[in-house]
Design a protein around this motif. Structure first.
Motif, PDB file in Angstrom:
ATOM      1  N   UNK A   1      51.796  39.779  47.793  1.00  0.00           N
ATOM      2  CA  UNK A   1      53.027  40.505  48.094  1.00  0.00           C
ATOM      3  C   UNK A   1      54.149  39.670  47.501  1.00  0.00           C
ATOM      4  N   UNK A   2      54.912  40.263  46.642  1.00  0.00           N
ATOM      5  CA  UNK A   2      55.957  39.525  45.945  1.00  0.00           C
ATOM      6  C   UNK A   2      57.289  40.233  46.088  1.00  0.00           C
TER       7      UNK A   2
ATOM      8  N   UNK B   1      55.029  35.452  48.315  1.00  0.00           N
ATOM      9  CA  UNK B   1      55.674  34.991  47.085  1.00  0.00           C
ATOM     10  C   UNK B   1      57.040  35.655  46.951  1.00  0.00           C
TER      11      UNK B   1
ATOM     12  N   UNK C   1      57.097  37.316  54.295  1.00  0.00           N
ATOM     13  CA  UNK C   1      56.001  38.102  53.716  1.00  0.00           C
ATOM     14  C   UNK C   1      54.659  37.529  54.150  1.00  0.00           C
TER      15      UNK C   1
ATOM     16  N   UNK D   1      53.432  38.423  57.842  1.00  0.00           N
ATOM     17  CA  UNK D   1      52.990  39.751  58.284  1.00  0.00           C
ATOM     18  C   UNK D   1      51.651  40.157  57.663  1.00  0.00           C
ATOM     19  N   UNK D   2      50.999  39.212  56.997  1.00  0.00           N
ATOM     20  CA  UNK D   2      49.771  39.583  56.297  1.00  0.00           C
ATOM     21  C   UNK D   2      48.519  39.245  57.087  1.00  0.00           C
ATOM     22  N   UNK D   3      47.431  39.926  56.770  1.00  0.00           N
ATOM     23  CA  UNK D   3      46.127  39.441  57.242  1.00  0.00           C
ATOM     24  C   UNK D   3      45.714  38.228  56.408  1.00  0.00           C
ATOM     25  N   UNK D   4      44.695  37.503  56.873  1.00  0.00           N
ATOM     26  CA  UNK D   4      44.241  36.319  56.138  1.00  0.00           C
ATOM     27  C   UNK D   4      43.656  36.692  54.785  1.00  0.00           C
ATOM     28  N   UNK D   5      43.831  35.787  53.820  1.00  0.00           N
ATOM     29  CA  UNK D   5      43.113  35.872  52.546  1.00  0.00           C
ATOM     30  C   UNK D   5      41.923  34.928  52.703  1.00  0.00           C
ATOM     31  N   UNK D   6      40.739  35.466  53.036  1.00  0.00           N
ATOM     32  CA  UNK D   6      39.639  34.624  53.518  1.00  0.00           C
ATOM     33  C   UNK D   6      39.236  33.517  52.559  1.00  0.00           C
TER      34      UNK D   6
ATOM     35  N   UNK E   1      38.546  34.671  37.508  1.00  0.00           N
ATOM     36  CA  UNK E   1      38.646  35.859  38.371  1.00  0.00           C
ATOM     37  C   UNK E   1      37.850  37.020  37.778  1.00  0.00           C
TER      38      UNK E   1
ATOM     39  N   UNK F   1      34.600  38.769  39.616  1.00  0.00           N
ATOM     40  CA  UNK F   1      34.600  40.196  39.945  1.00  0.00           C
ATOM     41  C   UNK F   1      33.620  40.997  39.088  1.00  0.00           C
ATOM     42  N   UNK F   2      32.870  40.315  38.256  1.00  0.00           N
ATOM     43  CA  UNK F   2      31.857  41.001  37.452  1.00  0.00           C
ATOM     44  C   UNK F   2      32.437  41.778  36.290  1.00  0.00           C
ATOM     45  N   UNK F   3      33.717  41.551  35.975  1.00  0.00           N
ATOM     46  CA  UNK F   3      34.373  42.316  34.918  1.00  0.00           C
ATOM     47  C   UNK F   3      34.257  41.650  33.548  1.00  0.00           C
TER      48      UNK F   3
ATOM     49  N   UNK G   1      53.459  35.274  40.617  1.00  0.00           N
ATOM     50  CA  UNK G   1      53.599  36.708  40.875  1.00  0.00           C
ATOM     51  C   UNK G   1      52.713  37.530  39.945  1.00  0.00           C
TER      52      UNK G   1
ATOM     53  N   UNK H   1      48.996  38.650  38.771  1.00  0.00           N
ATOM     54  CA  UNK H   1      47.733  38.713  39.507  1.00  0.00           C
ATOM     55  C   UNK H   1      46.511  38.802  38.593  1.00  0.00           C
TER      56      UNK H   1
END
Lengths: 488, 449
Positions: A48-49, B65, B86, B89-94, B248, B252-254, B330, B332
């Motif tokens: 989230x940016x 961020x 920011x 309010x997020x869930x964890x990034x495991x 990454x 992700x197999x990409x 920022x 990804x």
């Protein structure tokens, strides 16, 4: 209380005062942007940016040569220093003699303009955005039934406030709010990667509007299908190779128009000023009003006035009002997208397509909303009327030569059309052609019920690089005897 | 332009304002100039002065961020506050473990590409160089287009775990596309030192190519032997990096590298690595997390060896550490190789031409894009000089062709590699590529010029 806009007006006045006796023309733009992206992936928050930037750019014309300087630093001292720098750069430009820029006349304007929205995207809580996106992304994975390696959902919002002031007396303030969202599924198999998205490719900003557009998308309602189709594509037939009649749906038509009509009708490309980077155009000025660009079914317009498009605005970044211009009229190429400088070379007035990517770039000709006017076919009628064809949906691969003639475009998904009915799903379909031949083969255009205005927030052009947000209003259309399945 | 002391001050203020468990502040600022020319005159000439701040706030396993380009305390405090809010309010990034700490092995020598001459280069200096290109072009009856750009970048990274890094770099690049009535030529040069740009060579090569490229004939699409000049090789190597040389994409197999490390993926004579410290490129000693860049062998003698990591992707695999390839927070895309080198060979373009019975010489590619990332299939057009070779000689120019070809297949069919490589500047890095002769390369279409 003094506002940002009060400062902009005052600083603009002082910068132009300093330049008015030394430059032939000058303008100054202040721009501030707020941005937000929310991305979730595979059950977690990817990022989230929140972004904020501001600055100003000054453009100076001196003895027919341009200079531009910009800065993010605040204050009058910096503004005056940057004004001097822009003038000095314009003088340096004149050291290499050549074409001398002249500006076509435009009205002096003092005005404000704002885009419309119902629900401010920056007022929606991030928690609420995450809840919606995580729910949609979960449904994408469920639809993929274990075969989707990457499921994503994302939303974006941007608000740009800007002022324009010129030595000719114009002063314009504008505020533009953009919003969008989307979902994606990537399925992976041996030597295989397939993608399915909704509503149209990998783009977070789609409309000049508010959060209401995200709610109208019904991401959750489309998520299961997106995941399922991504998985099904792994087993789908390869695209056949050869000549087929193709139905380019509304989503893929966005890219088709963008690359093969939008860019080649930019008059700066025609005059060669993009030759050093993206290229020129086959639509040279000797073809204006004469060239058969497409069939009689093809009418294309540049329309900055249509509500809600990413190419919709009140005034361009030269202070020229946004307007509607027919580019291709029933198949005949009749107009360019122009600036004050390029229009003058044609003896015309600018049709208002100069936009800059923020405070730190000079304006260049950018597409507004480049739209294909609707015809009178329904999509069902097109399919029923096609004996041996392919229906193609949502772009995923694109390439076109530097004069915009030879193109090869690939889509996420296709379906065979056999004897008037949709048949098997086809993976990685693609097609290739030469622009006027391709548009010349168009024999059916979808009606207004199939026409939709899409956003393209990633149009690259110029050096230094500029990313423009543009729009495309598109119906589906059919093209005869097109080469498909290249490299399959 | 933002001064070093100001960069360091903003880094420290940003950290002070944060109440997060961990905080990272990146400051990227500087001045960039670009003189753009076309039809033998300067039509655009720009200057930009900017400084951006990226704040990454970590609360437990939650990350926020925020960015700003306003450096006053109030704006910095707001940016930090937004990042913290920011994250909250997020869930964890495991899979998240931690921001990086200072390098255990200590900070290596700070190799950067910096030139005082570039920092002092003026609009008049750029105009003089452009004038030499346009004059030669005009004398030959041609029209030249391109750009001369210079930049000074000041980059600082600090985090609450003790990282403090600072570097200054400069870049400069001159491009020239010279156009005649029916064909065009291209040349470029890039250097950290704007005064070292070989303007005469750029002008001579582009004008010469343009002269040779006039009156092209159509060639039939199909399979050809090709000689790719360095600019063409650099472009397909760049896409190879985007498509699958970051961790990454593999996770992700990409990526075409997924499950293939240790396996042969190209011919034995192809070797590719990333090295952000090599002074022959555009070195920058650390990445956007402040981690020292490490040399990473990507493909060695045709065998897949590895990909590049940032701290997050390294934390997802046991025993991995960041290789120093994080991009700005920022973005990804995951880590990317931004300083790639292709191993040179022992040939020359002239020798390659002599040894070709029937083939094509490609100056560079235009508008390349992936068709199938896992199979590394790209499509694109040739541009600015494509020539037919017959019986060891260049027969003449041909109209531009569209290729649709797998990069790995192409690098499995390399017959010769030049001993010379050219370094071309890219986004915060560069690619060093030689010319190559490839036994089979598929052209699927042709255009009208």
């Amino acid at each position: 209380m003094r506002t940002k806009h009060d400062d902009w007006r005052e600083l603009s006045r002082k910068a132009l005062e300093r330049l008015s006796s030394k430059a032939d023309y000058a303008d100054i733009r202040f721009v501030s942007r707020l941005g937000e992206t929310v991305e979730v992936k595979n059950g977690a928050v990817e990022g989230v940016t929140s972004s904020s930037e501001s600055g100003f750019g000054i453009r100076v014309l001196k003895d027919g040569a341009w200079g531009f300087a910009s800065s993010s630093a605040p204050g009058l001292e910096e503004v005056l220093a940057v004004a001097d720098r822009a003038l000095a750069i314009a003088r340096a430009s004149a050291l290499v003699e050549g074409h001398k820029a002249e500006l076509s006349p435009t009205e002096t304007v003092v005005d404000t303009w704002s885009s419309a929205y119902k629900k401010d995207p920056f007022e929606v809580k991030i928690e609420d955005k995450l809840e919606l996106l995580l729910s949609a992304e979960k449904r994408v994975r469920e639809g993929g039934q274990g075969r989707v390696a990457v499921a994503q959902a994302g939303s974006g919002a941007r608000r740009e406030e800007k002022s324009f002031a010129s030595t000719e007396g114009s002063y314009i303030e504008q505020e533009i709010t953009e919003t969008g969202a989307g979902i994606a599924a990537y399925s992976v198999g041996p030597g295989e990667l397939q993608r399915r998205t909704y509503p149209n490719g990998d783009r977070d900003l789609s409309d000049c509007a508010g959060w209401e557009v995200v709610l109208d998308l019904d991401l959750e309602g489309n998520a299961e299908r997106v995941g399922r189709e991504a998985a099904e594509l792994l087993e789908a037939k390869k695209c056949p190779s050869g000549e087929k009649d193709i139905i380019v749906d509304s989503t893929q038509m966005v890219l088709q128009i963008h690359e093969s009509c939008g860019h080649p009708t930019e008059l700066d490309r025609v005059y060669g000023t993009e030759a050093g980077y993206a290229g020129t155009s086959f639509l040279t000025t000797d073809k204006l009003g004469k060239l058969k660009y497409g069939s009689e079914h093809v009418t294309l317009v540049a329309d900055a006035t249509v509500p809600g498009g990413l190419g919709t605005f009140g005034y361009d970044d030269e202070g020229v009002p946004g307007q509607r211009t027919v580019l291709v009229d029933k198949g005949t190429f009749v107009n360019y997208q122009t600036s004050r400088e390029t229009a003058a070379r044609l003896g015309q007035r600018s049709n208002g397509t100069m936009r800059a990517d923020g405070w730190n770039r000079p304006p260049i000709i950018r597409m507004t909303n480049i739209n294909l006017e609707p015809g009178d076919w329904s999509l069902d009628e097109m399919i029923k009327d096609t004996r041996d064809g392919l229906l193609m949906e949502i772009n995923k691969s694109w390439s076109i030569d530097d004069k915009r003639l030879n193109f090869q475009f690939g889509t996420e998904i296709g379906w065979e059309v056999k004897d008037g009915s949709l048949g098997a799903m086809v993976k990685s379909p693609n097609y290739t052609g030469i622009t006027p031949e391709f548009w010349g083969s168009c024999d059916a255009v979808g009606n207004k019920n199939h026409w939709k205005l899409w956003g393209t927030p990633n149009c690259g052009k110029g050096e230094p690089s500029q990313i423009a947000h543009v729009g495309h209003g598109t119906p589906p259309a059919r093209f005869r005897k097109v080469r498909v399945g290249v490299g399959q | 332009m933002i001064a070093k002391e100001r960069v360091e001050e903003v880094l420290e203020r940003g950290l002070e304002f944060s109440e997060a468990d961990q905080t990272e502040v990146v400051v990227m600022g500087g001045d960039t100039y670009l003189t753009r020319y076309a039809t033998n005159y300067i039509h655009q000439n720009t200057a930009e002065s900017n400084a951006e701040v990226f704040v990454r706030a970590v609360i437990g396993k939650k990350i926020g961020v925020a960015t700003t380009n306003a450096l006053d305390d109030e704006s910095l405090r707001q940016a930090v506050g937004r990042a913290v809010a920011i994250a909250g309010v997020q869930p964890d990034l495991p899979d998240f473990v931690s921001l990086p700490g200072p390098d255990v092995a200590g900070t290596p020598a700070e190799v950067t590409a910096f030139s005082e001459r570039t920092a002092g280069f003026t609009a008049e200096d750029r105009a003089a160089a452009v004038g030499r290109v346009t004059s030669l072009s005009a004398r030959n009856g041609f029209e030249a287009a391109g750009a001369f750009s210079t930049s000074v970048l000041r980059l600082g990274v600090a985090n609450s775990l003790g990282i403090r890094r600072y570097a200054e770099t400069t870049t400069s690049r001159l491009t020239a596309i010279v156009m005649g009535p029916s064909g065009s030529g291209f040349a470029d040069d890039s250097s950290a030192d704007a005064g070292a740009i070989d303007v005469e060579r750029v002008a001579d090569v582009a004008v010469g190519k343009c002269r040779d490229a006039q009156d092209p004939v159509a060639a039939e699409p199909g399979d050809y032997e090709v000689i790719l000049e360095p600019a063409a090789v650099a472009q397909i190597v760049m896409y190879l990096g985007f498509m699958g040389l970051g961790a990454l994409a593999v996770q992700e197999g990409r990526s075409f590298m997924s499950g293939r490390v240790g396996q042969r993926v190209t011919g034995e004579n192809f070797t590719l690595w990333d090295d952000g410290n090599d002074p022959s490129g555009f070195p920058l000693p650390f990445d956007f997390e402040g981690v020292s860049r490490r040399k990473v062998m990507l493909i060695e003698n045709g065998v897949a060896r590895g990909v590049v990591y940032d701290t997050y992707t390294a934390g997802r695999e046991p025993g991995k550490t960041s290789t120093g390839h994080a991009i700005p927070p920022m973005m990804h895309y995951g880590p990317l190789p931004l300083n790639m080198f292709v191993k040179t060979g022992n040939s020359t373009i002239e020798e390659m031409v002599k040894g070709t019975k029937r083939g094509l010489l490609v100056t560079r590619f235009h508008y390349t894009n992936p068709v199938h990332p896992v199979l590394t299939i790209l499509t694109g057009m040739t541009r600015d000089g494509t020539f037919l070779i017959e019986n060891g000689k260049i027969k003449g120019p041909i109209k531009n062709m569209r290729y649709t070809n797998s990069v790995l297949d192409a690098f499995s069919e390399i017959e010769a590699i030049s001993k010379e490589a050219r370094v071309s500047e890219r986004f915060i890095g560069s690619i060093s590529a030689p010319a190559m002769k490839i036994r089979k390369f598929t052209f699927t279409g042709a255009t009208q010029f």
